[in-house]
Design an enzyme around this catalytic site. Structure first.
Site, PDB file in Angstrom:
ATOM      1  N   PRO A  97       0.815  -1.227   0.000  1.00  0.00           N
ATOM      2  CA  PRO A  97       0.000   0.000   0.000  1.00  0.00           C
ATOM      3  C   PRO A  97       0.845   1.273   0.000  1.00  0.00           C
ATOM      4  CG  PRO A  97      -0.749  -1.536   1.700  1.00  0.00           C
ATOM      5  CD  PRO A  97       0.564  -2.054   1.200  1.00  0.00           C
ATOM      6  N   ASP A 106      -8.689  -1.574 -24.845  1.00  0.00           N
ATOM      7  CA  ASP A 106      -9.228  -1.522 -23.478  1.00  0.00           C
ATOM      8  C   ASP A 106      -9.574  -0.073 -23.161  1.00  0.00           C
ATOM      9  OD1 ASP A 106      -7.063  -4.056 -21.961  1.00  0.00           O
ATOM     10  OD2 ASP A 106      -8.846  -4.168 -23.246  1.00  0.00           O
ATOM     11  N   ARG A 113      -1.331  -8.356 -20.673  1.00  0.00           N
ATOM     12  CA  ARG A 113      -2.202  -7.979 -21.795  1.00  0.00           C
ATOM     13  C   ARG A 113      -1.443  -7.198 -22.855  1.00  0.00           C
ATOM     14  NH1 ARG A 113      -7.491  -8.550 -20.978  1.00  0.00           N
ATOM     15  NH2 ARG A 113      -8.126  -6.843 -22.338  1.00  0.00           N
ATOM     16  N   GLU A 134       3.104  -8.097   8.717  1.00  0.00           N
ATOM     17  CA  GLU A 134       3.104  -6.626   8.773  1.00  0.00           C
ATOM     18  C   GLU A 134       4.070  -6.030   7.762  1.00  0.00           C
ATOM     19  OE1 GLU A 134       0.296  -7.358  10.902  1.00  0.00           O
ATOM     20  OE2 GLU A 134       0.746  -5.247  10.542  1.00  0.00           O
TER      21      GLU A 134
HETATM   22  N1  LIG Z   1      -2.917  -2.455  -1.449  1.00  0.00           N
HETATM   23  C1  LIG Z   1      -1.841  -3.181  -1.895  1.00  0.00           C
HETATM   24  N2  LIG Z   1      -1.207  -2.979  -3.079  1.00  0.00           N
HETATM   25  O1  LIG Z   1      -0.212  -3.885  -3.159  1.00  0.00           O
HETATM   26  N3  LIG Z   1      -0.172  -4.664  -2.071  1.00  0.00           N
HETATM   27  C2  LIG Z   1      -1.169  -4.259  -1.256  1.00  0.00           C
HETATM   28  C3  LIG Z   1      -1.516  -4.836   0.044  1.00  0.00           C
HETATM   29  O2  LIG Z   1      -2.583  -4.480   0.563  1.00  0.00           O
HETATM   30  N4  LIG Z   1      -0.705  -5.737   0.695  1.00  0.00           N
HETATM   31  C4  LIG Z   1      -1.124  -6.259   2.010  1.00  0.00           C
HETATM   32  C5  LIG Z   1      -0.011  -6.133   3.002  1.00  0.00           C
HETATM   33  N5  LIG Z   1       1.213  -6.783   2.517  1.00  0.00           N
HETATM   34  C6  LIG Z   1       2.291  -6.772   3.548  1.00  0.00           C
HETATM   35  C7  LIG Z   1       2.667  -5.388   4.007  1.00  0.00           C
HETATM   36  C8  LIG Z   1       2.056  -4.851   5.135  1.00  0.00           C
HETATM   37  C9  LIG Z   1       2.401  -3.563   5.527  1.00  0.00           C
HETATM   38  C10 LIG Z   1       3.364  -2.866   4.809  1.00  0.00           C
HETATM   39  C11 LIG Z   1       3.929  -3.465   3.694  1.00  0.00           C
HETATM   40  N6  LIG Z   1       3.580  -4.719   3.306  1.00  0.00           N
HETATM   41  C12 LIG Z   1       1.646  -6.206   1.248  1.00  0.00           C
HETATM   42  C13 LIG Z   1       0.564  -6.302   0.201  1.00  0.00           C
END
Ligand SMILES: Nc1nonc1C(=O)N1CCN(Cc2ccccn2)CC1
Length: 249
Positions: free
Chosen positions: A92, A172, A157, A119
């Site tokens: 995120p 698209d 794609r 985490e």
């Molecule tokens: N939104 C998203 N877009 O790509 N990945 C996500 C996503 O939600 N996730 C869930 C937590 N994961 C582990 C995590 C937790 C905290 C900090 C870093 N990494 C990564 C992947």
């Protein structure tokens, strides 16, 4: 394109290697895939790859060493130059995955996708070995595997021959920067709802204009931000004026 995923759940990736257009292209060897489980690089018999966070707090953090060894292993799997290779961490905290980003990534030869759980991962992995962090959206899911598969599907794609010659990613909706127009198929009437007459008129110029107008109307109503970024063509300016006049009518 050769894509490698570093993941605690390799079996999840069957969703993209065994189904749909990406599955068919994988079977035809148009793209290649390998999953690497960092547990194989754990320095303990039980395969621990996570530990408690320094500074306290809830949850666990993925340890650096098994991940760095996994990334190095993935790089050794790549024959030839590493020049067009990118190590990506899905999180995120990353830059947003957009149409433009998928087109950019589709030009590379190798992707190494680091899928975090818990985490997150030890920051020293990101500092030393990750080229780019990418987010699929401002929400949190259970791990990086589904975001990785979304990225893979969108990027593939644009890899030549992944989509049959009939469909093309260029058509698209986001390729043109607008939302998609409505689609209809048989029967012509369903529960009293009919198909717009223009679509059965056989007049391809009128159909194309109707579809563009519908895309513009939807984009104006649902994602006006996309219009602000767009250099409108004269025909689009005219159609938007018609749409605004009709909605004020
Ligand atoms: N939104 C998203 N877009 O790509 N990945 C996500 C996503 O939600 N996730 C869930 C937590 N994961 C582990 C995590 C937790 C905290 C900090 C870093 N990494 C990564 C992947």
């Amino acid at each position: 394109m050769f894509i490698q995923a570093i993941t605690l759940f390799p079996e999840m990736f069957a969703s993209i290697t065994e189904y749909g257009v990406t599955g068919r292209a994988y079977q035809q060897k148009i793209w290649q895939f390998a999953a690497i489980n960092p547990r194989r690089f754990a320095d303990n018999k039980l395969g621990y790859i996570d530990d408690r966070p320094f500074g306290g707090g809830v949850g666990m953090v993925m340890m650096a060493e098994p991940l760095l060894k996994s990334i190095d292993f993935a790089k050794q799997n790549i024959s030839g130059s590493l020049k067009k290779t990118r190590v990506i961490y899905l999180s995120p905290q990353g830059v947003s995955l957009t149409h433009q980003k998928t087109v950019e990534l589709s030009q590379l030869d190798n992707l190494i996708l680091l899928c975090g759980r818990y985490e997150g991962v030890d920051e020293r992995v990101l500092q030393s070995s990750v080229d780019e962090e990418i987010s699929i959206g401002d929400f949190v899911v259970s791990g990086g595997e589904l975001p990785a598969m979304i990225l893979m599907d969108a990027v593939l794609r644009f890899v030549p021959n992944v989509l049959g010659e009939i469909t093309s990613a260029e058509q698209d909706s986001f390729a043109g920067g607008l939302l998609d127009y409505p689609h209809y198929t048989r029967p012509a009437e369903f529960q009293g709802m009919t198909v717009p007459e223009v679509l059965t008129s056989g007049n391809h110029a009128l159909i194309a204009e109707w579809r563009l107008k519908q895309s513009l109307r939807r984009t104006l109503m649902r994602r006006p931000d996309l219009l602000e970024k767009r250099d409108l063509l004269p025909q689009e300016i005219r159609l938007l004026a018609e749409i605004r006049a009709e909605s004020n009518g």
